[in-house]
Each structure stands twice: as C-alpha cells, then as structure tokens.
Design a protein around this motif. Structure first.
Motif, PDB file in Angstrom:
ATOM      1  N   LEU A 191       1.827   7.057  -0.999  1.00  0.00           N
ATOM      2  CA  LEU A 191       2.868   8.139  -1.501  1.00  0.00           C
ATOM      3  C   LEU A 191       2.243   9.132  -2.191  1.00  0.00           C
ATOM      4  CD1 LEU A 191       6.135   6.505  -1.383  1.00  0.00           C
ATOM      5  CD2 LEU A 191       5.478   7.984   0.636  1.00  0.00           C
ATOM      6  N   LEU A 192       1.515   8.518  -3.441  1.00  0.00           N
ATOM      7  CA  LEU A 192       0.829   9.341  -4.381  1.00  0.00           C
ATOM      8  C   LEU A 192      -0.288  10.220  -4.091  1.00  0.00           C
ATOM      9  CD1 LEU A 192       0.518   6.611  -7.269  1.00  0.00           C
ATOM     10  CD2 LEU A 192       2.050   8.731  -7.172  1.00  0.00           C
ATOM     11  N   LEU A 193      -0.761   9.596  -2.863  1.00  0.00           N
ATOM     12  CA  LEU A 193      -2.032  10.499  -2.364  1.00  0.00           C
ATOM     13  C   LEU A 193      -1.302  11.602  -1.675  1.00  0.00           C
ATOM     14  CD1 LEU A 193      -4.533   7.842  -1.145  1.00  0.00           C
ATOM     15  CD2 LEU A 193      -4.710   9.538  -2.855  1.00  0.00           C
ATOM     16  N   LEU A 194      -0.265  11.423  -0.871  1.00  0.00           N
ATOM     17  CA  LEU A 194       0.230  12.634  -0.273  1.00  0.00           C
ATOM     18  C   LEU A 194       0.883  13.564  -0.910  1.00  0.00           C
ATOM     19  CD1 LEU A 194       2.206  10.754   2.602  1.00  0.00           C
ATOM     20  CD2 LEU A 194       0.050  11.912   2.933  1.00  0.00           C
ATOM     21  N   VAL A 195       1.721  13.259  -2.186  1.00  0.00           N
ATOM     22  CA  VAL A 195       2.125  14.030  -2.964  1.00  0.00           C
ATOM     23  C   VAL A 195       1.336  14.873  -3.792  1.00  0.00           C
ATOM     24  CG1 VAL A 195       3.926  14.217  -4.689  1.00  0.00           C
ATOM     25  CG2 VAL A 195       4.328  12.711  -2.900  1.00  0.00           C
ATOM     26  N   ALA A 227       0.732  -1.303   0.028  1.00  0.00           N
ATOM     27  CA  ALA A 227       0.085   0.048  -0.014  1.00  0.00           C
ATOM     28  C   ALA A 227       0.709   1.375   0.049  1.00  0.00           C
ATOM     29  CB  ALA A 227      -0.904  -0.028   1.273  1.00  0.00           C
ATOM     30  N   LEU A 228       2.091   1.196   0.278  1.00  0.00           N
ATOM     31  CA  LEU A 228       2.854   2.505   0.328  1.00  0.00           C
ATOM     32  C   LEU A 228       2.981   3.259  -0.939  1.00  0.00           C
ATOM     33  CD1 LEU A 228       4.825   3.842   2.103  1.00  0.00           C
ATOM     34  CD2 LEU A 228       6.950   2.500   1.447  1.00  0.00           C
ATOM     35  N   PRO A 229       3.148   2.538  -1.945  1.00  0.00           N
ATOM     36  CA  PRO A 229       3.236   3.589  -3.285  1.00  0.00           C
ATOM     37  C   PRO A 229       1.900   4.464  -3.384  1.00  0.00           C
ATOM     38  CG  PRO A 229       4.188   1.322  -3.965  1.00  0.00           C
ATOM     39  CD  PRO A 229       3.673   1.393  -2.504  1.00  0.00           C
ATOM     40  N   ILE A 231      -0.455  17.070   0.216  1.00  0.00           N
ATOM     41  CA  ILE A 231       0.609  18.038   0.578  1.00  0.00           C
ATOM     42  C   ILE A 231       0.249  19.428  -0.205  1.00  0.00           C
ATOM     43  CG2 ILE A 231       2.941  18.934  -0.204  1.00  0.00           C
ATOM     44  CD1 ILE A 231       3.801  15.890   0.123  1.00  0.00           C
ATOM     45  N   PRO A 232      -0.576  19.380  -1.663  1.00  0.00           N
ATOM     46  CA  PRO A 232      -0.921  20.621  -2.415  1.00  0.00           C
ATOM     47  C   PRO A 232      -1.859  21.199  -1.779  1.00  0.00           C
ATOM     48  CG  PRO A 232      -0.619  18.740  -3.754  1.00  0.00           C
ATOM     49  CD  PRO A 232      -0.514  18.065  -2.557  1.00  0.00           C
ATOM     50  N   ILE A 233      -2.806  20.700  -0.590  1.00  0.00           N
ATOM     51  CA  ILE A 233      -3.701  21.562   0.215  1.00  0.00           C
ATOM     52  C   ILE A 233      -3.021  22.683   0.893  1.00  0.00           C
ATOM     53  CG2 ILE A 233      -5.264  21.367   2.088  1.00  0.00           C
ATOM     54  CD1 ILE A 233      -5.781  18.223   1.339  1.00  0.00           C
TER      55      ILE A 233
END
Length: 354
Positions: free
Chosen positions: A69-73, A64-66, A77-79
């Motif tokens: 990471l995609l959701l975070l990036v 689930a890590l990739p 983070i853009p929020i």
C-alpha cells in the motif's frame, strides 16, 4: 502325485539371481515409481487454484500488504501525475488541484523543447554527472574498505565499538552535517582560526566553488560510508571460516586470503549495489546541495534535483519541472537496465535474474 506348487523352470533354478526378488529390480522399480509419484504431487501442488494458494499464503500476504500500500500510494499512483508534463498546468484553474489537471490545456512536447533549449538544464546535467563520477570513484569503495577493516579486527568488542562509531553520522541531518563542516573548514572555522593565530592567511572551503564538488563528496563519505558497511559485513559473515583455515594451512598469507576468498564473496553484493548506484546516478543529494547553494553559487551547486525544485516550487512552472523530472526518471531507468545487463554479462545476478 500331484503337487500344490508349480515347479520352477530349469533356467530359473540354475540362475536364482535373475529373479526379481533376488536381483533387486523390484526395489528399483518401486523407487522409480515413488519418484514419479512425488513429481506428480509437486506438479499438482504447483497447479493449485488461486483460492487455495491465497488460503495457504494469506499470512504472508497480510504481512506484505502495508508495504504494498505504501508503494502504491507514494510511488506508483503519483506516476499518473506526469501527464502535466504534456500540459500547461495551472493549479488555479480550479479549487481542487487534481481537477485542474483535466482543465489544463494540452501542449504536447512543448515543455521538453523548452528544456532541451535551456542552457541551465544542460549545466545542471553536467554538474550531476560530475558529482556522480566523483562519488562513484571516491565514495563507493569506502564502505567496502571499512567492512574489510572491521572484519579483520579479532576482538568482537572492539569491532562492535568501531562499527557503531562509523555509522553514527548516518543519523545526523544534513543541516547538522553542513554545520559541523562549516565549523571546521569555514572562514571562521577551527582550521582557519588556528592558521591566523600562527600568521598564516586562513581559507574558507565552504564558499569556494572550485573545490565544492570535492567538499560535497567528503561530506557524503563522512555521513553515509559507515552505514554502508552493514551490507558488506552481512555478506562477509556468510563466508565459512574453514575456507580461511584451509587457505592458511596451504600457505596463503593475509593478502592472498583477501584476494581469493573475501573479495569473491563480496562480488555479488558489490555488483548489486553498483547497479543500484548507477540507476540512482542522477540523484546526488538534493538537501545537501540546497543548503549550500547560496554559499557557493548556482553554477557550482545546481544539479537536476535542485533545478527541478527551483523551476517547479520557486517559479511555480509545474509542467516544466514535471517534464524535467520525467526526463530524469527515464534516463535513470535506462541506466539501471544497462548496468544490470552488464552485470549479467559478467556472470552476476544484478537486480534481477535473466
């Protein structure tokens, strides 16, 4: 004479069924003790330390890590960049646009006051909701009907071919979709040319602002309705055929089986997708509308997404566009929470459980 064993009492001799071995109380007590032991084991398993749980689930966590990471990036983070909605952001204050955020002056709610006083913003909101309700009424039921139609086909080969033909347009870009419709319904399209050959004045639906909202809905149905049937077919595949056979033996016809078996099986999926669609109400197709903006004019094609793009990218008013996008996000969140609450009141799970 002495005996090595102690004689039983008279009551025990007369009623041997009351002894623990004969009555089976010992087995029942052992079963209860076993149940309690298993319950304690489950509680201990639930109180595993974080380290042990990580070791146990490390394979799933790594898988689930990739995605995380995609959701975070790209999503979370853009929020943080929404802070420019409360500033007079100028990316040229620094060579680094990120550093310019800390150097831009703070203006509070000034950008929101400008938005609420702008008539073009309210016109974009009106167009957005008109397109949303049209798509909800005309587009949302189409995948359900197509799934029911394909599910009723008996021959698997015919069913597979029909499904492939229906969802193939989903892989077309919006440029190709608009081009296809232009070649059919445009002023120089097939229909207009055929009418002129028979002495009838042609028409051009691609440049008609009055019918543009219906044209956009038809384009979306042709492109994405076939892809949406996959979810409903997956739900229908979980329905046991024994239910249909039992209903047929009881005298239920095709329509009664559809109403009492098929539609109840689709109800949770319909509720879930409806909640998600309501939450996405303010997103009605950015690329599709931007491609046809010049042909029909701003009044007919301007929605919130194109409004934000025009002010943020073309006019480079980044703070103003960020404020408009923030309003859209907050309203969308409120809509999805409200729709999910309605789903709970109707007895459905919705996006998440109560």
């Amino acid at each position: 004479m002495s005996h090595s064993t102690v004689p039983r009492s008279a009551g025990e001799a007369k009623n041997p069924a009351k002894t623990p071995a004969a009555s089976g109380d010992g087995d029942g007590e052992g079963e209860r003790n076993g149940t309690r032991a298993r319950s304690r084991d489950r509680k201990r398993a639930g109180r595993l330390s974080l380290r042990l749980r990580f070791r146990r689930d490390r394979t799933l966590l790594l898988m689930a890590l990739p995605a995380v990471l995609l959701l975070l990036v790209f999503n979370y983070i853009p929020i943080l960049g929404n802070v420019v909605a409360f500033q007079e952001y100028d990316p040229y204050l620094s060579e680094n646009g990120f550093v310019a955020i800390f150097q831009s002056p703070w203006v509070g709610f000034e950008q929101f006051e400008r938005i609420f006083a702008d008539s073009a913003f309210w016109h974009a909101v009106q167009n957005t909701f008109v397109l949303f309700f049209l798509q909800l009424v005309l587009f949302f039921p189409v995948p359900i009907l197509l799934a029911l139609l394909i599910n009723s086909v008996v021959r698997p080969r015919v069913r597979a071919i029909a499904q492939a033909v229906m969802y193939l347009p989903h892989f077309f870009s919006w440029v190709l979709v608009v081009t296809v419709f232009m070649q059919i319904f445009g002023g120089a399209g097939i229909i207009a040319q055929t009418l002129r050959q028979h002495g009838i004045e042609g028409f051009d639906l691609m440049t008609n602002p009055d019918t543009f909202k219906y044209l956009v809905t038809v384009e979306m149905i042709w492109k994405d309705a076939g892809w949406g049937i996959i979810v409903f077919l997956a739900a229908l595949s979980s329905v046991s055929h024994d239910l249909y056979e039992a209903a047929a033996m009881d005298g239920a016809g095709r329509w009664r089986r559809l109403w009492h078996i098929t539609l109840p099986a689709l109800r949770p999926v319909i509720a879930l997708l409806l909640v998600l669609r309501v939450g996405d109400a303010l997103t009605v197709g950015f690329e599709q509308l931007l491609l046809q903006r010049q042909a029909v004019g701003v009044d007919a094609s301007d929605v919130l997404d194109t409004y934000v793009w025009w002010n943020g990218i073309r006019n480079q008013d980044f703070s103003y566009a960020a404020a408009a996008g923030l309003i859209k996000g907050v309203v969308g969140l409120a809509l999805v929470l409200t729709a999910n609450k309605v789903a709970h009141l109707m007895g459905e799970q919705g996006v998440y459980r109560k």
